[in-house]
Design a protein around this motif. Structure first.
Motif, PDB file in Angstrom:
ATOM      1  N   LEU A  41      -6.752  -2.077   8.397  1.00 59.80           N
ATOM      2  CA  LEU A  41      -5.494  -1.336   8.435  1.00 59.80           C
ATOM      3  C   LEU A  41      -4.702  -1.525   7.145  1.00 59.80           C
ATOM      4  O   LEU A  41      -4.068  -0.582   6.653  1.00 59.80           O
ATOM      5  CB  LEU A  41      -4.671  -1.773   9.645  1.00 59.80           C
ATOM      6  CG  LEU A  41      -5.265  -1.410  11.013  1.00 59.80           C
ATOM      7  CD1 LEU A  41      -4.376  -1.962  12.125  1.00 59.80           C
ATOM      8  CD2 LEU A  41      -5.430   0.100  11.159  1.00 59.80           C
ATOM      9  N   ALA A  44      -6.405   0.566   4.427  1.00 60.75           N
ATOM     10  CA  ALA A  44      -6.168   1.988   4.666  1.00 60.75           C
ATOM     11  C   ALA A  44      -4.745   2.387   4.315  1.00 60.75           C
ATOM     12  O   ALA A  44      -4.508   3.472   3.779  1.00 60.75           O
ATOM     13  CB  ALA A  44      -6.463   2.315   6.129  1.00 60.75           C
ATOM     14  N   CYS A  45      -3.798   1.509   4.598  1.00 59.43           N
ATOM     15  CA  CYS A  45      -2.412   1.803   4.254  1.00 59.43           C
ATOM     16  C   CYS A  45      -2.244   1.940   2.748  1.00 59.43           C
ATOM     17  O   CYS A  45      -1.562   2.851   2.271  1.00 59.43           O
ATOM     18  CB  CYS A  45      -1.508   0.709   4.806  1.00 59.43           C
ATOM     19  SG  CYS A  45       0.255   1.068   4.599  1.00 59.43           S
ATOM     20  N   ASP A  46      -2.876   1.062   1.984  1.00 65.01           N
ATOM     21  CA  ASP A  46      -2.802   1.140   0.520  1.00 65.01           C
ATOM     22  C   ASP A  46      -3.356   2.476   0.026  1.00 65.01           C
ATOM     23  O   ASP A  46      -2.793   3.102  -0.882  1.00 65.01           O
ATOM     24  CB  ASP A  46      -3.582  -0.011  -0.112  1.00 65.01           C
ATOM     25  CG  ASP A  46      -2.893  -1.352   0.049  1.00 65.01           C
ATOM     26  OD1 ASP A  46      -1.673  -1.365   0.341  1.00 65.01           O
ATOM     27  OD2 ASP A  46      -3.564  -2.395  -0.110  1.00 65.01           O
ATOM     28  N   ALA A  48      -3.710   5.319   1.826  1.00 63.25           N
ATOM     29  CA  ALA A  48      -2.893   6.429   2.325  1.00 63.25           C
ATOM     30  C   ALA A  48      -1.616   6.602   1.522  1.00 63.25           C
ATOM     31  O   ALA A  48      -1.194   7.725   1.238  1.00 63.25           O
ATOM     32  CB  ALA A  48      -2.567   6.206   3.801  1.00 63.25           C
ATOM     33  N   LEU A  49      -0.992   5.492   1.149  1.00 58.28           N
ATOM     34  CA  LEU A  49       0.265   5.580   0.404  1.00 58.28           C
ATOM     35  C   LEU A  49       0.067   6.098  -1.017  1.00 58.28           C
ATOM     36  O   LEU A  49       1.026   6.541  -1.653  1.00 58.28           O
ATOM     37  CB  LEU A  49       0.947   4.210   0.379  1.00 58.28           C
ATOM     38  CG  LEU A  49       1.470   3.725   1.735  1.00 58.28           C
ATOM     39  CD1 LEU A  49       2.050   2.317   1.609  1.00 58.28           C
ATOM     40  CD2 LEU A  49       2.503   4.683   2.304  1.00 58.28           C
ATOM     41  N   LYS A  57      -4.049  13.388   5.244  1.00 61.60           N
ATOM     42  CA  LYS A  57      -4.708  12.098   5.450  1.00 61.60           C
ATOM     43  C   LYS A  57      -5.332  12.095   6.846  1.00 61.60           C
ATOM     44  O   LYS A  57      -4.624  12.239   7.848  1.00 61.60           O
ATOM     45  CB  LYS A  57      -3.706  10.957   5.293  1.00 61.60           C
ATOM     46  CG  LYS A  57      -3.107  10.898   3.883  1.00 61.60           C
ATOM     47  CD  LYS A  57      -1.973   9.905   3.779  1.00 61.60           C
ATOM     48  CE  LYS A  57      -0.701  10.383   4.463  1.00 61.60           C
ATOM     49  NZ  LYS A  57      -0.098  11.585   3.826  1.00 61.60           N
ATOM     50  N   ALA A  75       0.274   1.653  11.624  1.00 67.07           N
ATOM     51  CA  ALA A  75       0.087   0.945  10.355  1.00 67.07           C
ATOM     52  C   ALA A  75       0.179   1.842   9.132  1.00 67.07           C
ATOM     53  O   ALA A  75       0.498   1.361   8.043  1.00 67.07           O
ATOM     54  CB  ALA A  75      -1.257   0.221  10.360  1.00 67.07           C
ATOM     55  N   LEU A  76      -0.096   3.119   9.281  1.00 70.73           N
ATOM     56  CA  LEU A  76      -0.147   3.974   8.098  1.00 70.73           C
ATOM     57  C   LEU A  76       0.154   5.418   8.457  1.00 70.73           C
ATOM     58  O   LEU A  76       0.006   5.827   9.612  1.00 70.73           O
ATOM     59  CB  LEU A  76      -1.519   3.886   7.424  1.00 70.73           C
ATOM     60  CG  LEU A  76      -2.739   4.339   8.233  1.00 70.73           C
ATOM     61  CD1 LEU A  76      -3.725   5.052   7.333  1.00 70.73           C
ATOM     62  CD2 LEU A  76      -3.428   3.124   8.848  1.00 70.73           C
TER      63      LEU A  76
END
Length: 213
Positions: A41, A44-46, A48-49, A57, A75-76
């Motif tokens: 998670l 993936a957040c890194d 996605a941002l 996304k 989380a994202l």
């Protein structure tokens, strides 16, 4: 041609930025432990941002339960859920209603006998991903670099938008589009230098070829 492209299985922010810069419309993030493209998670957040506004996304899951889906969404930022397992049409409809996001359902195709499932899922999903059915005993439900006989779905239409996947590469995507009439295509292993490692030049070449440039 105005073909929309999804680059799936991105694993780093740099890969996401490069795909977006090359013109990708969708970025796929994989949440499946057996995949070489699997993300935590936090990872993936890194990724996605790093994705610019306007690029969707997509979170790819395989037979995920509600708790797993809730964890991803908490989380994202996610724009679409991709269900790539054995989810039934009822489960697809349930996920769509419960989480309030568009749902794409992957359907594996190997022979004409697999086509009726596309009709069933197209009635409950926001999009269907027409993918190559994995070989019996395969570890992964997708991203295997396999294709199917594209003539099976030549010029077919369904009640919702659809996307072509399975064995696509920069050197064959234009022919796949010509044979099927696809207006959306998805690639993962076909633009990699190693499993989970996207080749920036191959990504750009794929997108250009899909759009006839």
């Amino acid at each position: 041609m105005d073909v929309r492209v999804k680059i799936c299985g991105l694993t780093t922010p740099d890969q996401a930025l490069a795909a977006a810069a090359a013109g990708a419309n969708y970025i796929g993030l994989v949440f499946f432990a057996r995949s070489p493209r699997n993300l935590t998670l936090v990872q993936a957040c890194d990724v996605a941002l790093a994705v610019p506004p306007g690029v969707a996304k997509v979170a790819l899951t395989v037979d995920a339960d509600d708790a797993a889906l809730m964890a991803i969404l908490a989380a994202l930022p996610v724009d679409m859920l991709q269900l790539h397992g054995h989810e039934s049409p009822a489960r697809v409809a349930e996920v769509r209603a419960r989480f309030g996001l568009p749902v794409m359902k992957a359907v594996g195709v190997a022979t004409e006998a697999d086509l009726p499932a596309l009709d069933s899922y197209a009635r409950v999903a926001d999009q269907v991903l027409v993918d190559a059915k994995p070989a019996p005993g395969a570890d992964l439900p997708g991203g295997n670099g396999l294709s199917f006989d594209w003539r099976l779905i030549a010029r077919r239409r369904w009640p919702c938008p659809w996307m072509l996947a399975g064995g696509l590469r920069p050197d064959n995507v234009a022919e796949a589009i010509r044979l099927t009439g696809a207006r959306q295509v998805d690639v993962s292993s076909g633009v990699e230098s190693a499993p989970g490692v996207k080749d920036t030049e191959a990504v750009a070449a794929f997108i250009a070829a899909a759009r006839g440039k």
